[in-house]
Design a protein around this motif. Structure first.
Motif, mmCIF file in Angstrom:
data_model
loop_
_atom_site.group_PDB
_atom_site.id
_atom_site.type_symbol
_atom_site.label_atom_id
_atom_site.label_comp_id
_atom_site.label_asym_id
_atom_site.label_seq_id
_atom_site.Cartn_x
_atom_site.Cartn_y
_atom_site.Cartn_z
ATOM 1 N N THR A 190 0.838 -1.211 0.000
ATOM 2 C CA THR A 190 0.000 0.000 0.000
ATOM 3 C C THR A 190 0.870 1.258 0.000
ATOM 4 O OG1 THR A 190 -0.117 -0.222 2.403
ATOM 5 C CG2 THR A 190 -1.944 -1.147 1.146
ATOM 6 N N ASN A 250 3.804 3.570 -2.536
ATOM 7 C CA ASN A 250 3.677 4.528 -3.644
ATOM 8 C C ASN A 250 2.769 4.017 -4.771
ATOM 9 O OD1 ASN A 250 5.541 6.400 -2.481
ATOM 10 N ND2 ASN A 250 7.218 5.090 -3.156
ATOM 11 N N ILE A 251 3.101 2.843 -5.289
ATOM 12 C CA ILE A 251 2.357 2.324 -6.451
ATOM 13 C C ILE A 251 0.983 1.794 -6.037
ATOM 14 C CG2 ILE A 251 2.327 0.289 -8.005
ATOM 15 C CD1 ILE A 251 3.792 2.507 -9.280
ATOM 16 N N LYS A 266 2.240 1.503 5.632
ATOM 17 C CA LYS A 266 2.387 2.664 4.763
ATOM 18 C C LYS A 266 1.071 2.862 4.005
ATOM 19 C CE LYS A 266 5.565 4.836 1.514
ATOM 20 N NZ LYS A 266 6.736 4.709 0.654
ATOM 21 N N ASN A 268 0.032 -6.472 6.688
ATOM 22 C CA ASN A 268 0.512 -7.353 7.767
ATOM 23 C C ASN A 268 0.056 -6.854 9.129
ATOM 24 O OD1 ASN A 268 1.892 -9.289 6.266
ATOM 25 N ND2 ASN A 268 3.694 -7.978 6.077
ATOM 26 N N PHE A 290 5.178 6.374 -9.890
ATOM 27 C CA PHE A 290 3.848 6.433 -9.266
ATOM 28 C C PHE A 290 3.172 7.787 -9.475
ATOM 29 C CE2 PHE A 290 6.526 8.127 -5.935
ATOM 30 C CZ PHE A 290 5.751 9.095 -5.310
ATOM 31 N N GLU A 334 6.979 -14.025 1.362
ATOM 32 C CA GLU A 334 6.158 -13.890 2.581
ATOM 33 C C GLU A 334 4.685 -13.747 2.222
ATOM 34 O OE1 GLU A 334 7.504 -10.895 5.520
ATOM 35 O OE2 GLU A 334 9.452 -11.174 4.556
ATOM 36 N N ILE A 350 4.775 -4.763 -4.078
ATOM 37 C CA ILE A 350 5.677 -4.920 -2.928
ATOM 38 C C ILE A 350 7.125 -5.012 -3.421
ATOM 39 C CG2 ILE A 350 3.952 -6.108 -1.482
ATOM 40 C CD1 ILE A 350 5.155 -8.775 -2.474
ATOM 41 N N ARG A 369 10.977 13.224 -12.538
ATOM 42 C CA ARG A 369 9.951 12.177 -12.561
ATOM 43 C C ARG A 369 8.705 12.555 -13.359
ATOM 44 N NH1 ARG A 369 11.088 8.091 -8.587
ATOM 45 N NH2 ARG A 369 8.895 7.507 -8.679
#
Ligand SMILES: NC(=O)c1ccc[n+]([C@@H]2O[C@H](COP(=O)([O-])OP(=O)(O)OC[C@H]3O[C@@H](n4cnc5c(N)ncnc54)[C@H](OP(=O)(O)O)[C@@H]3O)[C@@H](O)[C@H]2O)c1
Length: 203
Positions: A8, A10-11, A37, A31, A124, A73, A66, A194
Motif C-alpha cells: 500500500t 507509492n504504487i 504505509k 501485515n 507512481f 512472505e 511490494i 519524474r
C-alpha cells in the motif's frame, strides 16, 4: 469490482486511490492493520483494511505492489487465487526473487491466478496523474492471460491512461521491467525528473 491491494506504498496507494474514485471496492491487505504505509488511503471512499488473506479472498482482482523478494512472505497468504486476476506491478531492478527472474514468473508458477504484468513501467506520480498535454499517456502490459489483459486494460483506462498496449507474453515480461529501468534511468540517473513519460506514436 473488489480489488485487493497488496503493498500500500507509492504504487499500490496511487492505484488504490484512482480505482476507489472510479467506484471500485478497495481492500488493502496488510501485515499490521495498526501500522502500514498508506494509512491515509482509508480516507478514500470504498476503502477498507484487512489481513492479506482476507483482502484476497474477498476480491476478484489482486494487485501485487511490494518489494520483489517480499513475494515469498506474501505467497502463502494469497491462498487460492484460481480464476482471480493477479497484477504484478513490481520491478526486480535491485534484487530478483530468486530462483525466479521476476515476481510475475513466481506467481505464474506458484499460483493458478490469471497473472499479468502491468503498472510497473512508469513512476507512481504518473499513475496519480497520467495526463500530459491534455491526454492520457500509454500503459503497457505483458503475460499469457487474455482475460487478465482485458481486465487490466480496462483498469488502466479507468486510472486515466490513454491506452494499455500489449507488450507480449511471458517472454516479454523481463523486457517490460527493462523498459521500466529506461524510465528510471532517464528520470533519476540522467536527471530528467519524474514528470516524464513514454508514449508510442505512429503514422
Ligand atoms: N515507486 C515507483 O514509482 C514504482 C514504479 C513502478 C514500479 N514500482 C515497483 O512497485 C513495488 C513497490 O514500490 P513502492 O515504491 O510502492 O514501494 P513502497 O512505497 O516502499 O511500498 C512497499 C509496500 O510493500 C509492503 N511490503 C513490504 N514488505 C512486505 C511483506 N513482506 N509483506 C507484505 N507487504 C509488504 C509495504 O508494507 P508496510 O506498509 O507494512 O511496510 C508497503 O506497503 C516495487 O517492486 C517497485 O519496484 C515502483
Amino acid at each position: 469490482m473488489n480489488i485487493a491491494i497488496i503493498g500500500t506504498g507509492n504504487i499500490g496507494g496511487a492505484l488504490a486511490t484512482k480505482w476507489a474514485l472510479k467506484g471500485h471496492t478497495i481492500l488493502l491487505g496488510v501485515n499490521n492493520k495498526n501500522h502500514f504505509k498508506g494509512r491515509g488511503l482509508l480516507n478514500n471512499q470504498n476503502t477498507s483494511v484487512s489481513s492479506i488473506s482476507e483482502a484476497v479472498s474477498k476480491s476478484e482482482v489482486v494487485l501485487i505492489a511490494i518489494p520483489p523478494t517480499a513475494i515469498f512472505e506474501v505467497l502463502p497468504q494469497l491462498n487460492n487465487v484460481a480464476g482471480k486476476i493477479v497484477i504484478d506491478a513490481t520491478n526486480s531492478v535491485k534484487q530478483s526473487p530468486e530462483p525466479y527472474r521476476t515476481v510475475y514468473h513466481c506467481l505464474l508458477e506458484k499460483t493458478q491466478g490469471e497473472v499479468v504484468k502491468c503498472f510497473n513501467s512508469t513512476g507512481f506520480e504518473n499513475i496519480l496523474n497520467p495526463t500530459y498535454q491534455g491526454k492520457g499517456i500509454d500503459m503497457f502490459m505483458a503475460g499469457e492471460s487474455d482475460l487478465a489483459k482485458k481486465v487490466v486494460s480496462q483498469l488502466a483506462l479507468e486510472a486515466g491512461f490513454g491506452s494499455c498496449m500489449d507488450f507480449g507474453k511471458s517472454d516479454k515480461v523481463e523486457l517490460l521491467e527493462k523498459f521500466a529501468l529506461c524510465w528510471i534511468n532517464l528520470a533519476i540517473m540522467q536527471g530528467q525528473g519524474r514528470n516524464i513519460a513514454f508514449n508510442l506514436v505512429s503514422r
